[in-house]
Design an enzyme around this catalytic site. Structure first.
Site: not given
Ligand code: GDP
Length: 318
Positions: A11, A13-14, A16, A108-110, A137, A165, A180, A203, A210
């Site tokens: 991986g 090119r990603g 990490v 992953s932390s998830c 995932y 994380t 993300h 969103w 986080r």
């Molecule tokens: P998570 O840590 O697995 O939930 O991954 P994400 O990085 O996708 O999202 C983290 C948080 O950011 C969540 O609560 C999302 O709703 C919020 N968020 C706000 N705006 C955005 C956006 O434009 N893209 C993503 N991916 N998340 C967003």
């Protein structure tokens, strides 16, 4: 780890993997195996077995995975569980057969329960239901941990597991819908700045918290643990501090220099309310992160402008 050791970064090119390659090269490791996806499709068992048989790497950083943000995890849940199970199973089994000196698996932390007590200790694993937006995932990653641990017991396999994380940095995927939060917002603010849009939508409620770690810090920790850690227990990798999504969005707005308003779209999912890792196990080994969030976001934004915007590079999900 000798400087001449043959090191396979799966991986590379990603986000990490590319950070690992930079870190390894900076430390003088030059015998790196870096096949592209076209040269080696990690979802193909025979191809992976042949590769390991032929190349016989000493060390393996398993940073190849299908990853994405909260939306991609839900929409492409089938792809996420299939590809990740295939990739990690093929690589771990082939590494065992080839008799590698050490393999480092990245989770992953998830993987932790949605309502795990905070900060999340490694022992929280499998103590409660997962966050539904990324359970496919997470289950794949949990299977990877179990596999490494089972292989340690049954075959004396020298595998270790790190749980990073939320990561960000240069080489990230900046897709507006599937990335993300940090790269997605960076791009959204950037485009709003250029088009002079009056507002940018974030969103969810903005209330989830986080923890963000720069990929170069993760690579630094991974190299240290590859050299110094050899236990079955998983190790969290984070910075020990979290921010709300609203705070993160404000910081990114500042970094990008966008003068407009911020609004929140509550129809989008929040995901887990909080995901702060307990990093005492890692800190006890003597490691500390070096890159403060604001500095790291500035550096990532610069990378975005120079690469994705100017040269049209599309950092791939790898
Ligand atoms: P998570 O840590 O697995 O939930 O991954 P994400 O990085 O996708 O999202 C983290 C948080 O950011 C969540 O609560 C999302 O709703 C919020 N968020 C706000 N705006 C955005 C956006 O434009 N893209 C993503 N991916 N998340 C967003």
């Amino acid at each position: 780890m000798k400087q001449t050791a043959k090191i396979y970064v799966a991986g590379h090119r990603g986000l990490v993997g590319s950070a690992l390659v930079r870190r390894l090269q900076a430390s003088g490791f030059s015998n790196l195996l870096l096949p592209t996806r076209r040269e080696l499709d990690l979802t193909r068992q025979q191809a992976v077995e042949d590769f390991f048989e032929r190349e016989r790497p000493d060390y393996v950083f398993l940073a190849a995975a299908k990853v994405g943000g909260i939306r991609a995890n839900s929409v492409f849940a089938g792809d996420f569980i299939r590809d990740n199970l295939l990739i990690q199973t093929n690589v771990i089994e082939s590494a065992r057969r080839a008799g590698v000196s050490k393999l480092l698996f990245l989770g992953s932390s998830c993987i932790y329960p949605k309502f795990a007590s905070q900060p999340i200790r490694e022992s929280e694993l499998m103590t409660g239901p997962l966050e539904p937006t990324n359970s496919a995932y997470a289950v794949a990653k949990i299977a990877g941990i179990e596999m490494v641990q089972a292989y340690r017991r049954q075959f004396d396999f020298p595998g270790i597991c790190l749980m990073p994380t939320n990561l960000y940095g240069p080489g990230d995927n900046f897709d507006l819908e599937n990335a993300h939060v940090a790269p997605a917002l960076m791009r959204r603010f950037h485009e709003a700045k250029l088009s002079e849009a009056p507002e940018v939508t974030v969103w969810g409620s903005g209330r989830p918290r986080r923890e963000f770690l720069h990929c170069d810090d993760l690579a630094d920790a991974a190299l240290l643990l590859m050299q110094e850690y050899d236990e079955a227990e998983i190790v969290n990798v984070g910075c020990g501090e979290d921010v709300s999504i609203a705070e993160l969005a404000e910081t990114i707005r500042d970094v990008v220099g966008y003068p407009g308003r911020l609004t929140f779209d509550a129809s989008k999912p929040d995901g887990t309310p909080r995901k702060l890792l307990d990093v005492s196990r890692l800190f006890a080994i003597g490691w500390r992160p070096k890159i403060a969030l604001r500095d790291g976001l500035e550096q990532a934004y610069q990378w975005y402008v120079e690469n994705v915007e100017t040269k049209g590079v599309r950092a791939t999900v790898s």
